[in-house]
Motif scaffolding. Sequence first.
Motif, PDB file in Angstrom:
ATOM      1  N   THR A   5     -27.029 -21.620  17.686  1.00 24.38           N
ATOM      2  CA  THR A   5     -25.641 -21.983  17.977  1.00 24.38           C
ATOM      3  C   THR A   5     -24.687 -21.321  16.990  1.00 24.38           C
ATOM      4  O   THR A   5     -23.471 -21.393  17.161  1.00 24.38           O
ATOM      5  N   ILE A   6     -25.241 -20.703  15.943  1.00 24.33           N
ATOM      6  CA  ILE A   6     -24.433 -19.935  14.991  1.00 24.33           C
ATOM      7  C   ILE A   6     -25.098 -18.562  14.889  1.00 24.33           C
ATOM      8  O   ILE A   6     -26.328 -18.481  14.782  1.00 24.33           O
ATOM      9  N   ALA A   7     -24.307 -17.510  14.950  1.00 29.33           N
ATOM     10  CA  ALA A   7     -24.868 -16.154  14.862  1.00 29.33           C
ATOM     11  C   ALA A   7     -25.688 -16.032  13.583  1.00 29.33           C
ATOM     12  O   ALA A   7     -25.250 -16.456  12.504  1.00 29.33           O
ATOM     13  N   GLN A   8     -26.887 -15.479  13.719  1.00 31.18           N
ATOM     14  CA  GLN A   8     -27.792 -15.353  12.569  1.00 31.18           C
ATOM     15  C   GLN A   8     -27.465 -14.070  11.809  1.00 31.18           C
ATOM     16  O   GLN A   8     -28.207 -13.089  11.854  1.00 31.18           O
ATOM     17  N   GLN A   9     -26.301 -14.108  11.146  1.00 34.21           N
ATOM     18  CA  GLN A   9     -25.802 -12.951  10.408  1.00 34.21           C
ATOM     19  C   GLN A   9     -25.128 -13.395   9.125  1.00 34.21           C
ATOM     20  O   GLN A   9     -24.407 -14.385   9.114  1.00 34.21           O
ATOM     21  N   ARG A  10     -25.348 -12.610   8.082  1.00 39.49           N
ATOM     22  CA  ARG A  10     -24.685 -12.878   6.803  1.00 39.49           C
ATOM     23  C   ARG A  10     -23.245 -12.389   6.879  1.00 39.49           C
ATOM     24  O   ARG A  10     -22.983 -11.311   7.418  1.00 39.49           O
ATOM     25  N   LYS A  11     -22.317 -13.183   6.354  1.00 40.49           N
ATOM     26  CA  LYS A  11     -20.911 -12.769   6.346  1.00 40.49           C
ATOM     27  C   LYS A  11     -20.264 -13.350   5.101  1.00 40.49           C
ATOM     28  O   LYS A  11     -20.196 -14.575   4.942  1.00 40.49           O
ATOM     29  N   VAL A  12     -19.846 -12.487   4.197  1.00 40.13           N
ATOM     30  CA  VAL A  12     -19.220 -12.952   2.955  1.00 40.13           C
ATOM     31  C   VAL A  12     -17.735 -12.642   3.048  1.00 40.13           C
ATOM     32  O   VAL A  12     -17.347 -11.478   3.150  1.00 40.13           O
ATOM     33  N   VAL A  13     -16.890 -13.698   3.052  1.00 35.55           N
ATOM     34  CA  VAL A  13     -15.448 -13.480   3.245  1.00 35.55           C
ATOM     35  C   VAL A  13     -14.620 -13.830   2.005  1.00 35.55           C
ATOM     36  O   VAL A  13     -13.433 -13.521   1.959  1.00 35.55           O
ATOM     37  N   THR A  14     -15.244 -14.509   1.017  1.00 30.74           N
ATOM     38  CA  THR A  14     -14.527 -14.790  -0.236  1.00 30.74           C
ATOM     39  C   THR A  14     -15.509 -14.527  -1.372  1.00 30.74           C
ATOM     40  O   THR A  14     -16.682 -14.244  -1.135  1.00 30.74           O
ATOM     41  N   GLU A  15     -15.011 -14.649  -2.603  1.00 33.44           N
ATOM     42  CA  GLU A  15     -15.967 -14.718  -3.706  1.00 33.44           C
ATOM     43  C   GLU A  15     -16.830 -15.965  -3.476  1.00 33.44           C
ATOM     44  O   GLU A  15     -16.438 -16.874  -2.728  1.00 33.44           O
ATOM     45  N   ILE A  16     -18.021 -16.014  -4.077  1.00 33.64           N
ATOM     46  CA  ILE A  16     -18.916 -17.166  -3.908  1.00 33.64           C
ATOM     47  C   ILE A  16     -19.208 -17.779  -5.268  1.00 33.64           C
ATOM     48  O   ILE A  16     -19.706 -17.078  -6.140  1.00 33.64           O
ATOM     49  N   PRO A  17     -18.879 -19.061  -5.476  1.00 34.39           N
ATOM     50  CA  PRO A  17     -18.202 -19.957  -4.535  1.00 34.39           C
ATOM     51  C   PRO A  17     -16.736 -19.580  -4.353  1.00 34.39           C
ATOM     52  O   PRO A  17     -16.082 -19.139  -5.298  1.00 34.39           O
ATOM     53  N   GLY A  18     -16.215 -19.791  -3.133  1.00 34.78           N
ATOM     54  CA  GLY A  18     -14.826 -19.483  -2.824  1.00 34.78           C
ATOM     55  C   GLY A  18     -13.881 -20.576  -3.296  1.00 34.78           C
ATOM     56  O   GLY A  18     -14.315 -21.599  -3.847  1.00 34.78           O
ATOM     57  N   PRO A  19     -12.577 -20.380  -3.097  1.00 38.02           N
ATOM     58  CA  PRO A  19     -11.588 -21.336  -3.634  1.00 38.02           C
ATOM     59  C   PRO A  19     -11.759 -22.759  -3.108  1.00 38.02           C
ATOM     60  O   PRO A  19     -11.599 -23.717  -3.881  1.00 38.02           O
ATOM     61  N   LYS A  20     -12.070 -22.935  -1.837  1.00 41.67           N
ATOM     62  CA  LYS A  20     -12.211 -24.308  -1.328  1.00 41.67           C
ATOM     63  C   LYS A  20     -13.430 -24.992  -1.939  1.00 41.67           C
ATOM     64  O   LYS A  20     -13.378 -26.164  -2.306  1.00 41.67           O
ATOM     65  N   SER A  21     -14.538 -24.239  -2.046  1.00 39.53           N
ATOM     66  CA  SER A  21     -15.720 -24.823  -2.691  1.00 39.53           C
ATOM     67  C   SER A  21     -15.446 -25.142  -4.148  1.00 39.53           C
ATOM     68  O   SER A  21     -15.888 -26.178  -4.663  1.00 39.53           O
ATOM     69  N   GLN A  22     -14.716 -24.272  -4.810  1.00 38.50           N
ATOM     70  CA  GLN A  22     -14.415 -24.526  -6.233  1.00 38.50           C
ATOM     71  C   GLN A  22     -13.584 -25.791  -6.390  1.00 38.50           C
ATOM     72  O   GLN A  22     -13.806 -26.585  -7.311  1.00 38.50           O
ATOM     73  N   ALA A  23     -12.620 -26.001  -5.476  1.00 36.56           N
ATOM     74  CA  ALA A  23     -11.795 -27.214  -5.552  1.00 36.56           C
ATOM     75  C   ALA A  23     -12.666 -28.459  -5.311  1.00 36.56           C
ATOM     76  O   ALA A  23     -12.515 -29.478  -5.994  1.00 36.56           O
TER      77      ALA A  23
END
Length: 444
Positions: A5-23
């Motif tokens: 149900t989710i494409a089995q592909q890696r996709k990095v769109v922010t630094e990791i961890p990104g700003p929302k995860s950091q908050a």
Amino acid sequence: MSEFTIAQQRKVVTEIPGPKSQALQAQRLKAVGAGVGTALGIFVEKANGAIIIDADGNHIIDLGSGIGVTTIGHTNAGVINAVREQVGELTHTLFTLTPYQEYVEVCQILNAHMPGNFAKKSALFNSGSEAVENAVKIARKFTGRGEIAVFDHGYHGRTNLTMAMNFKAMPYASGFGPFAPGVTHVPMSYPLRDPAGLTGEQAAQRSITYLEKRIGAENLAAIVIEPIQGEGGFIVPAPGFLTALSNWAHENGIVVVADEVQAGIARTGQWFASEFEPTFEPDLMTIAKGIGGGMPISAVTGRAEIMDASHPGGIGGTFGGNPVSAAAAIAVLRQIEAGGVLEEAKRIEGILYGRLEAMQAKYPQIAQVRGRGAMVAIELVEPGTLNPNPAAVNAIVAHCHKNGVLILNAGTYNNVIRFLPSLAITNELLNDALDVVEAGLASL
Ligand SMILES: *Cc1c(COP(=O)(O)O)cnc(C)c1O
């Protein structure tokens, strides 16, 4: 194995961890006790197959599966349907007050698949640690003896008894004592680090001599051993080691407990890792992690006469074998029975060994590739020596995390990288992840 149900592909769109995860991590550090650690501070919102999606929209390849739990894949359709149906019908009675069928069905399936030509019974619990605790209780009651033996580099959990059974003080036990008595640690077969040429039988004799001198066979209730060690770094004992131990144990009335919490339930390409040495005869097995498809449930399965040793009421717990978790476990176990799942583990083993052995030929930091099925590890050393190289592991893990591959370390010396992907991982996704691992190695 699954429709995704989710494409089995890696996709990095922010630094990791990104700003929302950091908050979110900042909030977490204020709200959650510091003893509860973090391997990678991304906050996960959704997952399917071998992809997890974090709060910032990064699609990360999961090579850890929550430490070998989502073996069947994240959000497996069969597990979702079973849980949805069960949660609307019955969520709790407490099996020891008023039973329900799903608990019995899980036990029947486990009894049918545990190796060994003898009658079997099971009991259900919530966690791996709880299964290990109960296996020890049952073995003590059956034998009327108190002592148990465990192996160097082993890991069995975080409760008081299992803390005493683990090899490593840090981080599992340091400062949390005093610990349960009656536990003796003996040498493990560790082919990479044992004297060259030491056979499995000789390694077992080394452990047996220690037990005979230090405790006395007549005082031992059980030996508890992981057929492939998990946290210890996927150490596969030399052939013959497990058999020699179980033969000696049985000659002396000692119960053999195989801790299959990490290696069991299709992870290695068999139902149980113990099956790779058919002459090894565990009497009891502890089962957890992969059995519930992500739902908490664990089991002790074993010889009927041992499982019947406890008086009624001696074994149990409020939530053990919860109906929703049991329904999830049935969904996982019936998929394995239906066929094809064990083959997925073998497919993954082929890719992991092919790629990792090619890396070993190029990078002298890799001392060994080992493990079975979708439970494979590399042990890293300083080139030309056996000196552990945790710095290389940390650098590769950091490189992988930065590039959207969740990977875990392991090992007594923190110098092992372990691969525990879901059996649903596609060849393309696994190869993509291994490209990232190789780039991390190349950058050392
Ligand atoms: C994880 C693990 C345990 C403990 O399981 P929990 O569910 O974390 O309590 C016990 N034994 C082995 C081999 C494990 O890998």
